[in-house]
Write a protein that holds these residues in place. Structure first.
Motif, PDB file in Angstrom:
ATOM      1  N   UNK A 231       0.810  -1.235   0.000  1.00  0.00           N
ATOM      2  CA  UNK A 231       0.000   0.000   0.000  1.00  0.00           C
ATOM      3  C   UNK A 231       0.839   1.279   0.000  1.00  0.00           C
ATOM      4  N   UNK A 232       2.134   1.165   0.319  1.00  0.00           N
ATOM      5  CA  UNK A 232       3.002   2.349   0.271  1.00  0.00           C
ATOM      6  C   UNK A 232       3.289   2.773  -1.164  1.00  0.00           C
ATOM      7  N   UNK A 233       3.047   1.881  -2.130  1.00  0.00           N
ATOM      8  CA  UNK A 233       3.275   2.216  -3.525  1.00  0.00           C
ATOM      9  C   UNK A 233       4.736   2.091  -3.926  1.00  0.00           C
ATOM     10  N   UNK A 234       5.029   2.529  -5.129  1.00  0.00           N
ATOM     11  CA  UNK A 234       6.374   2.430  -5.662  1.00  0.00           C
ATOM     12  C   UNK A 234       7.197   3.674  -5.402  1.00  0.00           C
ATOM     13  N   UNK A 235       8.383   3.706  -6.017  1.00  0.00           N
ATOM     14  CA  UNK A 235       9.260   4.854  -5.881  1.00  0.00           C
ATOM     15  C   UNK A 235       8.911   5.938  -6.881  1.00  0.00           C
ATOM     16  N   UNK A 236       9.689   7.017  -6.856  1.00  0.00           N
ATOM     17  CA  UNK A 236       9.468   8.086  -7.808  1.00  0.00           C
ATOM     18  C   UNK A 236       9.959   9.426  -7.307  1.00  0.00           C
ATOM     19  N   UNK A 237       9.395  10.474  -7.852  1.00  0.00           N
ATOM     20  CA  UNK A 237       9.701  11.853  -7.465  1.00  0.00           C
ATOM     21  C   UNK A 237       8.790  12.237  -6.304  1.00  0.00           C
TER      22      UNK A 237
END
Length: 528
Positions: A231-237
């Protein structure tokens, strides 16, 4: 101030994570930060009016979901913007786009080698299996392999039993720890272009290594260490820049009573009866606590904040010889428009703009960039990771304008002719712009402001010995039970009541939050 449970020296993200976990456990905690804002190397700064930069760490790819979910960082304002596919120009006017869609990515590999397209699937299966085992180690307090007592022997046995599943991956993990990235990738792939794409970060991790340096294969594993399906999601900006991570952690800790004091530079760690009892600030104020936790690098903690007479000479010797000379540099550009990369075709690529561009067109190019650093020379054609976060986040620059962060290698900490001069900095800045101009024609004409920070600048600005973003090389001799030094990898120190929680400790640098989390578990047991 009444005596606290814990004082934390340094408000970098790991110090904040450690403090937030301790506060959630019911301890009274105060984080002391020397600067005007928390974050350490995870900050957002307005370098010129309207232009906001992540001046040190610049991309979120490793912040662990456990930390994000435990501390409820999304509820406290953290927003991750998914990154567009990474784009890498290659030789012969070719380019590789690292698509997130599996079918598109397979087609991209097939352009270079049908065999490599098939091999990539097997490579990912292997790397994920190895990462699953290594990820378990992230959350474990390193043991001392020297079994000089029954309790130590039982600890070793317990560690081995807990991690027995790693035996299935031992051969592969050993290869990752010992082989060069080039040799390891050569076991899977035949195309030199594919090796340059997959091996880029092994040579651009900020240390003194290249794709062909033994042990550099380990860096390949770091990209698989974050589980992106939670639920934290992926990486990114990060919206608002990387400093938003630090601010969210601070808000999470504050909800449970964690105090933060900025403009509070620690001058000395206080001791009484052989144990740490508090700190003295540079204004003469003294603060006391049951536990003192340093988020500062090991070299600063032990060589600057403590009298050397309190430490054994052998221990001091080990600390002094932590290898931390960096070859990384950063350039920040404020642009009046969006740069256009020559080989990027939005229609063919299937997305409008590459927010992250890797400039390392071939294995030979990457190796040549590294070669000169061995002799005190900066690269005449450096490898560059070029991030334009404002292409995804409109809060970072005025309307129609953009900010670009360039992470460059290789520029040694000390030049053959001596210390860096302003002329040297200017020359490297111009060299970097020349490289950018070849790949993004017209970018020079867009530059409104520019800044370059070489390793000594990063050292001074962010309190990073050697300018190393990881507080020391991530190599086989400086990880797990040997980090920061043998015998003291468990976040404890030779001084009772004094602990470490920063990137000097296991599992090292990168914006993971793991050192802060693990140190908090050790300190919690101590306080309890």
């Amino acid at each position: 101030m009444a005596k606290l449970d814990a004082l934390i020296i340094g408000g970098g993200h790991n110090g904040l994570v450690c403090g937030a976990y301790l506060a959630r456990a019911g301890h009274s905690v105060c984080v002391l930060e020397a600067k005007e804002q928390v974050g350490g190397a995870v900050v957002t700064e307005e370098l010129w009016p309207g232009y906001r930069f992540s001046t040190a760490s610049y991309l979120m790819g490793l912040l662990q979901p456990k930390v994000m979910l435990d501390l409820e960082l999304q509820r406290h304002g953290l927003e991750v913007i998914p990154l567009t596919p990474t784009f890498q120009p290659l030789e012969r006017d070719e380019a590789f786009t690292f698509h997130t869609d599996a079918d598109r990515l397979r087609q991209e590999f097939e352009r270079f080698s049908a065999n490599d397209a098939k091999a990539y699937d097997r490579y990912v299966v292997f790397m994920r299996a190895a990462a699953d085992e290594v990820r378990k180690l992230l959350w474990q307090v390193p043991i001392d392999p020297k079994a000089d007592s029954l309790s130590k022997l039982l600890e070793l046995v317990s560690f081995g039993w807990k991690n027995r599943s790693m035996l299935d991956q031992l051969q592969g993990i050993y290869a990752l720890m010992t082989l060069s990235a080039y040799d390891f990738l050569g076991r899977w792939f035949e195309s030199e272009d594919v090796k340059a794409v997959l091996g880029f970060y092994s040579a651009a991790a900020g240390g003194v290594m290249s794709m062909k340096t033994p042990g550099s294969a380990y860096i390949l594993l770091r990209g698989f260490l974050r589980e992106n399906t939670t639920p934290a999601g992926g990486g990114g900006v990060i919206r608002g820049g990387m400093g938003s991570i630090s601010q969210a952690i601070m808000r999470s800790g504050a909800q449970h009573g964690m105090q933060v004091r900025c403009h509070a530079k620690v001058q000395e760690i206080l001791m009484e009866g052989g144990r740490a009892t508090g700190v003295r600030l540079d204004n003469g104020e003294t603060l006391h606590a049951k536990a003192v936790i340093s988020n500062a690098p090991a070299k600063i903690t032990f060589l600057q904040l403590l009298p050397r007479t309190t430490l054994a000479p052998a221990f001091v010797h080990e600390v002094e010889h932590i290898r931390d000379r960096s070859t990384a540099y950063k350039i920040h550009l404020a642009l009046t428009g969006l740069p256009k990369f020559r080989l990027f075709d939005p229609e063919r690529m299937g997305f409008p703009y590459p927010a992250l561009v890797k400039i390392g067109p071939s294995v030979d190019y990457i190796e040549r960039a590294f070669d000169g650093s061995k002799y005190g020379e900066y690269a005449k054609e450096p490898c560059l990771a070029v991030l334009t976060p404002s292409a995804l986040d409109d809060t970072l620059a005025p309307a129609g304008h953009h900010v670009v962060s360039v992470f460059g290698t290789h520029a040694p900490y000390r030049l053959r002719g001596g210390d860096w001069t302003q002329a040297d900095r200017d020359a490297l800045y111009e060299i970097t712009l020349d490289v950018l101009e070849r790949h993004a024609p017209g970018i020079r004409g867009l530059v409104a402001h520019g800044q370059i920070l070489v390793a000594p600048d990063l050292e001074q600005k962010f309190s990073l010995p050697g300018g190393h973003v990881h507080h020391g090389e991530l190599s086989a001799d400086q990880i797990f039970f040997r980090r920061p030094v043998p015998g003291f990898a468990d976040y404890r120190t030779p001084i009772k009541g004094l602990f470490l929680c920063g990137a000097s400790t296991h599992p090292g640098g990168g914006v993971t939050g793991v050192p802060g989390h693990n140190a908090a578990t050790v300190v919690h047991k101590f306080l309890r």
